[in-house]
Scaffold this motif. Structure first.
Motif, PDB file in Angstrom:
ATOM      1  N   SER A 166      56.492  -1.584  99.447  1.00  0.00           N
ATOM      2  CA  SER A 166      56.681  -0.829 100.624  1.00  0.00           C
ATOM      3  C   SER A 166      55.914   0.500 100.661  1.00  0.00           C
ATOM      4  N   GLY A 167      55.619   0.932  99.556  1.00  0.00           N
ATOM      5  CA  GLY A 167      54.728   2.266  99.207  1.00  0.00           C
ATOM      6  C   GLY A 167      53.458   1.847  99.679  1.00  0.00           C
ATOM      7  N   LEU A 168      52.868   0.827  99.334  1.00  0.00           N
ATOM      8  CA  LEU A 168      51.730   0.438  99.749  1.00  0.00           C
ATOM      9  C   LEU A 168      51.709   0.217 101.305  1.00  0.00           C
ATOM     10  N   ILE A 169      52.675  -0.353 101.854  1.00  0.00           N
ATOM     11  CA  ILE A 169      52.571  -0.708 103.423  1.00  0.00           C
ATOM     12  C   ILE A 169      52.636   0.675 103.929  1.00  0.00           C
ATOM     13  N   LEU A 170      53.496   1.545 103.581  1.00  0.00           N
ATOM     14  CA  LEU A 170      53.565   2.868 104.434  1.00  0.00           C
ATOM     15  C   LEU A 170      52.487   4.056 104.178  1.00  0.00           C
ATOM     16  N   GLN A 171      51.689   3.666 103.210  1.00  0.00           N
ATOM     17  CA  GLN A 171      50.589   4.496 103.241  1.00  0.00           C
ATOM     18  C   GLN A 171      49.643   4.467 104.383  1.00  0.00           C
ATOM     19  N   SER A 172      49.706   3.181 104.926  1.00  0.00           N
ATOM     20  CA  SER A 172      48.550   2.886 106.166  1.00  0.00           C
ATOM     21  C   SER A 172      49.419   2.317 107.428  1.00  0.00           C
ATOM     22  N   LEU A 173      50.741   1.940 107.189  1.00  0.00           N
ATOM     23  CA  LEU A 173      51.267   1.444 108.331  1.00  0.00           C
ATOM     24  C   LEU A 173      52.674   2.081 108.729  1.00  0.00           C
ATOM     25  N   GLN A 174      53.186   1.908 110.067  1.00  0.00           N
ATOM     26  CA  GLN A 174      54.448   2.418 110.116  1.00  0.00           C
ATOM     27  C   GLN A 174      55.779   1.667 109.437  1.00  0.00           C
ATOM     28  N   TRP A 175      56.610   2.463 109.300  1.00  0.00           N
ATOM     29  CA  TRP A 175      57.993   1.756 108.586  1.00  0.00           C
ATOM     30  C   TRP A 175      58.240   0.276 109.255  1.00  0.00           C
ATOM     31  N   ARG A 176      58.167   0.268 110.653  1.00  0.00           N
ATOM     32  CA  ARG A 176      58.616  -1.101 111.128  1.00  0.00           C
ATOM     33  C   ARG A 176      57.906  -2.252 110.564  1.00  0.00           C
ATOM     34  N   TRP A 177      56.648  -2.173 110.055  1.00  0.00           N
ATOM     35  CA  TRP A 177      55.900  -3.239 109.402  1.00  0.00           C
ATOM     36  C   TRP A 177      56.757  -3.660 108.018  1.00  0.00           C
ATOM     37  N   LEU A 178      57.356  -2.942 107.493  1.00  0.00           N
ATOM     38  CA  LEU A 178      58.590  -3.334 106.508  1.00  0.00           C
ATOM     39  C   LEU A 178      59.138  -4.670 106.875  1.00  0.00           C
ATOM     40  N   PHE A 179      59.421  -4.727 108.123  1.00  0.00           N
ATOM     41  CA  PHE A 179      60.251  -5.916 108.689  1.00  0.00           C
ATOM     42  C   PHE A 179      59.308  -6.905 109.183  1.00  0.00           C
ATOM     43  N   PHE A 180      58.188  -6.552 109.993  1.00  0.00           N
ATOM     44  CA  PHE A 180      57.398  -7.467 110.873  1.00  0.00           C
ATOM     45  C   PHE A 180      56.648  -8.134 109.867  1.00  0.00           C
ATOM     46  N   PRO A 300      64.620   6.694  88.137  1.00  0.00           N
ATOM     47  CA  PRO A 300      63.901   7.558  89.224  1.00  0.00           C
ATOM     48  C   PRO A 300      64.202   8.993  89.116  1.00  0.00           C
ATOM     49  N   PHE A 301      65.682   9.464  88.862  1.00  0.00           N
ATOM     50  CA  PHE A 301      65.795  10.826  88.989  1.00  0.00           C
ATOM     51  C   PHE A 301      65.163  11.347  87.766  1.00  0.00           C
ATOM     52  N   TYR A 302      64.980  10.798  86.652  1.00  0.00           N
ATOM     53  CA  TYR A 302      64.272  11.305  85.317  1.00  0.00           C
ATOM     54  C   TYR A 302      62.759  11.576  85.742  1.00  0.00           C
ATOM     55  N   THR A 310      55.536  11.117  91.448  1.00  0.00           N
ATOM     56  CA  THR A 310      55.867  10.911  92.904  1.00  0.00           C
ATOM     57  C   THR A 310      56.745   9.525  92.968  1.00  0.00           C
ATOM     58  N   VAL A 311      57.044   9.465  94.020  1.00  0.00           N
ATOM     59  CA  VAL A 311      57.918   8.050  94.198  1.00  0.00           C
ATOM     60  C   VAL A 311      57.060   6.846  94.075  1.00  0.00           C
ATOM     61  N   PHE A 312      55.763   6.882  94.517  1.00  0.00           N
ATOM     62  CA  PHE A 312      54.893   5.846  94.233  1.00  0.00           C
ATOM     63  C   PHE A 312      54.672   5.585  92.823  1.00  0.00           C
ATOM     64  N   MET A 313      54.295   6.513  92.024  1.00  0.00           N
ATOM     65  CA  MET A 313      54.053   6.517  90.612  1.00  0.00           C
ATOM     66  C   MET A 313      55.320   6.004  89.717  1.00  0.00           C
ATOM     67  N   SER A 314      56.310   6.451  90.315  1.00  0.00           N
ATOM     68  CA  SER A 314      57.796   6.148  89.484  1.00  0.00           C
ATOM     69  C   SER A 314      57.816   4.413  89.985  1.00  0.00           C
ATOM     70  N   GLY A 315      57.555   3.823  90.852  1.00  0.00           N
ATOM     71  CA  GLY A 315      57.720   2.762  91.348  1.00  0.00           C
ATOM     72  C   GLY A 315      56.530   1.673  90.295  1.00  0.00           C
ATOM     73  N   LEU A 316      55.369   2.579  90.206  1.00  0.00           N
ATOM     74  CA  LEU A 316      54.506   1.682  89.420  1.00  0.00           C
ATOM     75  C   LEU A 316      54.803   1.565  87.724  1.00  0.00           C
ATOM     76  N   LEU A 317      55.544   2.837  87.425  1.00  0.00           N
ATOM     77  CA  LEU A 317      56.118   2.686  86.038  1.00  0.00           C
ATOM     78  C   LEU A 317      57.079   1.692  85.902  1.00  0.00           C
ATOM     79  N   LEU A 318      57.889   1.370  86.996  1.00  0.00           N
ATOM     80  CA  LEU A 318      58.809   0.464  86.837  1.00  0.00           C
ATOM     81  C   LEU A 318      58.464  -0.944  87.179  1.00  0.00           C
ATOM     82  N   LEU A 319      57.347  -1.236  87.390  1.00  0.00           N
ATOM     83  CA  LEU A 319      56.925  -2.404  88.102  1.00  0.00           C
ATOM     84  C   LEU A 319      56.625  -3.452  86.825  1.00  0.00           C
ATOM     85  N   PRO A 320      55.593  -2.914  86.040  1.00  0.00           N
ATOM     86  CA  PRO A 320      55.377  -4.362  84.776  1.00  0.00           C
ATOM     87  C   PRO A 320      56.659  -4.708  84.242  1.00  0.00           C
TER      88      PRO A 320
END
Length: 485
Positions: A166-180, A300-302, A310-320
């Motif tokens: 969702s972070g990648l999508i929201l960097q270039s597209l509107q939030w509605r594309w999360l559903f589309f 994420p709080f920590y 950032t939110v995106f960096m937090s997501g990347l840390l949790l992804l692997p």
């Protein structure tokens, strides 16, 4: 045999002519996108608050409402899978989910998005029990580990990539594309299932106990909503509304339990707890879900509040770690089939205790690499415990209890997740507040970051205690060979 045995959906005894792989693939595709949706939207909340002109507590209904609907629907799934065929349940669930996704994508205002989210949640709430019950019916006990491991891959992989995607999508597209972007895949799942998904059970249409449905809705719904609300800006446990809802839910749940033990055809047959491995599995999974949900909420709080990521960096840390958890689930499933639960669950629980202790030692100076490794190890430990434990517990049940066993576990996991998030965030907030009260300069950014670390330490200490309890319980685990129907 109990009357519930007559009510349970009967299944064919021979599956020699049934192609199991297409059925499993159908279930996995549908489950993946419905579960992905649970974490896909959260990162868009700040943008939605601005565009829809709503407050954070109001917007949080998109998450709370989702969890609430799932928590209410799952108990009724034990009845629904006995009233409808596998195809009807799965296709109905995916159609609900697809409709909700479309509504969210075109929604002009918050109330319409909320309706769409509730429709999505209804589809997800029906999806998981159908998926697990189908595997129990389709695969013999000695082969269920690998099949459940495939489901574990989906359950962990989908929410893991949600925030990053969702972070990648929201960097270039509107939030509605999360559903589309989800909608075409949901429709594809319906078409694929329509072609390949076969019925593995026959409806027996037991008596509908309206009183039990009402009590379960109030009971589970009240507890999930109350605990979720306590950590979401509703005044916490100081609010009479919060503890009042939980109290009403607890009373309704007690009446629900009493009724299930007395009626001839219970909505959720709690006699499944007569089987010791199922009971032990339930306790272990409650602890594991509280640990998993709380950790995913605390980190994420920590990351953002203490380390300034950032939110995106937090997501990347949790992804692997989350991806690895999903990827090794099929491996742990096959190892379970070969060696049984103890060879995986006991080492996994011991590993979890060690990792949780390390989490109690994190500080402002802890490196990103260390946090990445700790999270990866945590996810590996959880993968070694959850699916093998769940498969072993369900294996001990006779087939007439399959719908009830899956409903019990899925419901209690939802409740445990809601309680875990509220409990651990409450502990973190309390520790943070106590630190700032003793601080010489509570408005200092450095002191506020240290306060977050202090609160996280307190919460992880409780998590460490839960991990120790889980380790002790694993020594009582024995391999289930399957009970007669």
């Amino acid at each position: 045999m109990q009357h519930s045995g007559r009510a349970a959906a009967s299944a064919p005894h021979e599956f020699g002519n049934v192609r199991k792989l297409p059925i499993l693939i159908s279930l996995i595709i549908g489950a993946f996108f419905s579960i992905l949706n649970e974490t896909l939207l959260n990162i868009a909340f700040p943008e939605l608050m601005v565009e829809l002109n709503v407050s954070a507590p109001t917007l949080q209904w998109l998450a709370t409402g989702y969890m609430l609907v799932v928590g209410v629907l799952v108990p009724a799934s034990a009845l629904l899978v006995q009233w409808f065929t596998t195809r009807q349940m799965f296709l109905g669930a995916m159609m609900l989910f697809s409709l909700g996704t479309l509504v969210c994508g075109v929604a002009p205002q918050f109330s319409v998005i909320l309706i769409g989210r509730l429709l999505q949640a209804a589809g997800t709430g029906l999806m998981l029990p159908v998926m697990m019950n189908t595997i129990l019916v389709l695969y013999p006990p000695e082969k269920r580990g690998a099949a459940m491991g495939s489901i574990g891959l989906v359950i962990m992989f989908a929410p893991a990539i949600g925030p990053t995607l969702s972070g990648l999508i929201l960097q270039s597209l509107q939030w509605r594309w999360l559903f589309f972007m989800v909608l075409p895949f949901a429709i594809f799942s319906i078409v694929f299932a329509f072609i390949y998904l076969k019925n593995v059970s026959q409806p027996t249409k037991p008596k509908v106990d309206v009183v039990s449905i009402v009590l379960s809705t109030i009971g589970f719904g009240g507890i999930v909503y109350g605990f979720s609300s306590s950590g979401e800006g509703h005044g916490g446990w100081s609010s009479p509304l919060v503890y009042g809802i939980v109290l009403v839910g607890a009373v309704a749940l007690l009446l629900f339990v009493i009724r299930q033990l007395r009626v001839e055809e219970p909505l959720m047959d709690l006699r499944a707890f007569r089987y010791p491995m199922f009971t032990l599995t339930t306790i272990l999974l409650i602890i594991m879900m509280m640990t998993l949900f709380s950790t995913m909420s605390l980190l994420p709080f920590y990351f953002q509040g203490a380390l300034g990521l950032t939110v995106f960096m937090s997501g990347l840390l949790l992804l692997p770690g989350s991806l690895l958890n999903g990827l090794i689930s099929p491996v742990t499933g096959k190892l379970f089939d070969k060696f049984g639960p103890r060879a995986l669950v006991i080492p996994g629980a011991a590993f979890l205790v060690i990792i949780m202790w390390f989490f109690t030692r994190v500080s402002m100076d802890t490196s990103k690499a260390t946090l990445l490794i700790l999270h990866i190890c945590l996810m590996v430990a959880i993968s070694m415990i959850m699916m093998p434990t769940q498969t072993n517990g369900l294996n001990q049940l006779p087939s007439r209890y399959y719908p009830h066993g899956t409903a019990i576990l899925n419901t209690l996991q939802q409740v445990a997740g809601a309680i875990g998030v509220a409990l651990f965030i409450g502990i973190m907030t309390s520790g943070q507040r106590n630190f700032l009260e003793r601080s010489p300069d509570p408005t200092s950014p450095a002191q506020m970051s240290e306060a977050v670390v202090s609160g996280v330490h307190n919460a992880f200490m409780i998590g460490f205690g839960f991990a120790v309890i889980a380790l002790v319980l694993t020594f009582f685990l024995k391999r289930s060979q399957g009970a007669p129907s």
